[in-house]
Design a protein around this motif. Structure first.
Motif, PDB file in Angstrom:
ATOM      1  N   ASP A  82       0.840  -1.204   0.000  1.00 44.50           N
ATOM      2  CA  ASP A  82       0.000   0.000   0.000  1.00 44.50           C
ATOM      3  C   ASP A  82       0.871   1.248   0.000  1.00 44.50           C
ATOM      4  O   ASP A  82       1.948   1.268   0.569  1.00 44.50           O
ATOM      5  CB  ASP A  82      -0.896   0.043   1.245  1.00 44.50           C
ATOM      6  N   THR A  83       0.373   2.305  -0.629  1.00 47.14           N
ATOM      7  CA  THR A  83       1.026   3.606  -0.570  1.00 47.14           C
ATOM      8  C   THR A  83       0.366   4.390   0.549  1.00 47.14           C
ATOM      9  O   THR A  83      -0.862   4.524   0.576  1.00 47.14           O
ATOM     10  CB  THR A  83       0.885   4.358  -1.901  1.00 47.14           C
ATOM     11  N   VAL A  84       1.182   4.898   1.481  1.00 49.81           N
ATOM     12  CA  VAL A  84       0.649   5.563   2.662  1.00 49.81           C
ATOM     13  C   VAL A  84       1.321   6.924   2.877  1.00 49.81           C
ATOM     14  O   VAL A  84       2.382   7.198   2.323  1.00 49.81           O
ATOM     15  CB  VAL A  84       0.835   4.705   3.931  1.00 49.81           C
ATOM     16  N   ARG A  85       0.671   7.755   3.684  1.00 49.61           N
ATOM     17  CA  ARG A  85       1.217   9.046   4.100  1.00 49.61           C
ATOM     18  C   ARG A  85       1.315   9.044   5.615  1.00 49.61           C
ATOM     19  O   ARG A  85       0.416   8.562   6.299  1.00 49.61           O
ATOM     20  CB  ARG A  85       0.309  10.177   3.625  1.00 49.61           C
ATOM     21  N   ALA A 113       5.393  12.683   4.881  1.00 47.81           N
ATOM     22  CA  ALA A 113       6.182  11.818   3.996  1.00 47.81           C
ATOM     23  C   ALA A 113       5.305  10.693   3.448  1.00 47.81           C
ATOM     24  O   ALA A 113       4.387  10.219   4.121  1.00 47.81           O
ATOM     25  CB  ALA A 113       7.363  11.239   4.752  1.00 47.81           C
ATOM     26  N   GLU A 114       5.571  10.316   2.203  1.00 48.18           N
ATOM     27  CA  GLU A 114       4.812   9.245   1.566  1.00 48.18           C
ATOM     28  C   GLU A 114       5.756   8.135   1.147  1.00 48.18           C
ATOM     29  O   GLU A 114       6.924   8.377   0.860  1.00 48.18           O
ATOM     30  CB  GLU A 114       4.075   9.774   0.337  1.00 48.18           C
ATOM     31  N   GLY A 115       5.239   6.923   1.102  1.00 48.74           N
ATOM     32  CA  GLY A 115       6.043   5.787   0.681  1.00 48.74           C
ATOM     33  C   GLY A 115       5.214   4.524   0.617  1.00 48.74           C
ATOM     34  O   GLY A 115       4.038   4.510   0.971  1.00 48.74           O
ATOM     35  N   ALA A 165      -1.833   6.791   6.938  1.00 50.57           N
ATOM     36  CA  ALA A 165      -3.123   6.834   6.243  1.00 50.57           C
ATOM     37  C   ALA A 165      -2.912   6.374   4.810  1.00 50.57           C
ATOM     38  O   ALA A 165      -1.931   6.757   4.158  1.00 50.57           O
ATOM     39  CB  ALA A 165      -3.703   8.241   6.265  1.00 50.57           C
ATOM     40  N   LEU A 166      -3.832   5.573   4.316  1.00 49.01           N
ATOM     41  CA  LEU A 166      -3.773   5.068   2.960  1.00 49.01           C
ATOM     42  C   LEU A 166      -4.025   6.205   1.974  1.00 49.01           C
ATOM     43  O   LEU A 166      -4.818   7.105   2.247  1.00 49.01           O
ATOM     44  CB  LEU A 166      -4.838   3.983   2.793  1.00 49.01           C
ATOM     45  N   ILE A 167      -3.372   6.164   0.818  1.00 46.87           N
ATOM     46  CA  ILE A 167      -3.568   7.179  -0.220  1.00 46.87           C
ATOM     47  C   ILE A 167      -4.356   6.537  -1.357  1.00 46.87           C
ATOM     48  O   ILE A 167      -4.006   5.458  -1.842  1.00 46.87           O
ATOM     49  CB  ILE A 167      -2.216   7.703  -0.726  1.00 46.87           C
TER      50      ILE A 167
END
Length: 103
Positions: A10-13, A22-24, A72-74
């Motif tokens: 998953d891509t999260v913030r 930050a996102e990753g 948090a999920l993006i």
């Protein structure tokens, strides 16, 4: 043991803490600890003793786990979203609450 709504890939913030904003991508999830490792976020230095595999030893940069409550999920639009579930034909799928689309 609680069920986590964030999964590997998953891509999260990051919502809180030193790395806020930050996102990753999630690389590993520790379900029993409610923590996840996010790629390139929360980097720490780890000292390594010399060994056969690494005769020089030295300092290694690596990611440390973050608590899932700070993530948090993006969704596909780049906004943070909560995770919901939808049951269709006996199969349970995760959906983004903002777009109502499958994750």
């Amino acid at each position: 043991m609680a069920k986590l709504k964030i999964k590997t890939g998953d891509t999260v913030r990051v919502l809180a803490g030193e790395h806020k904003g930050a996102e990753g991508k999630v690389t590993k999830v520790f379900i029993e600890k409610n923590k996840a490792i996010v790629e390139g976020v929360n980097m720490v230095s780890k000292h390594e003793k010399p060994s056969a595999a690494n005769p020089q030893g030295g300092i290694k940069e690596m990611e440390a786990p973050l608590h899932v409550s700070n993530l948090a999920l993006i969704d596909k639009n780049g906004k943070t979203t909560r995770v919901g579930y939808d049951v269709e034909g006996g199969k349970k799928t995760r959906i983004a609450r903002t777009t109502k689309e499958a994750i």
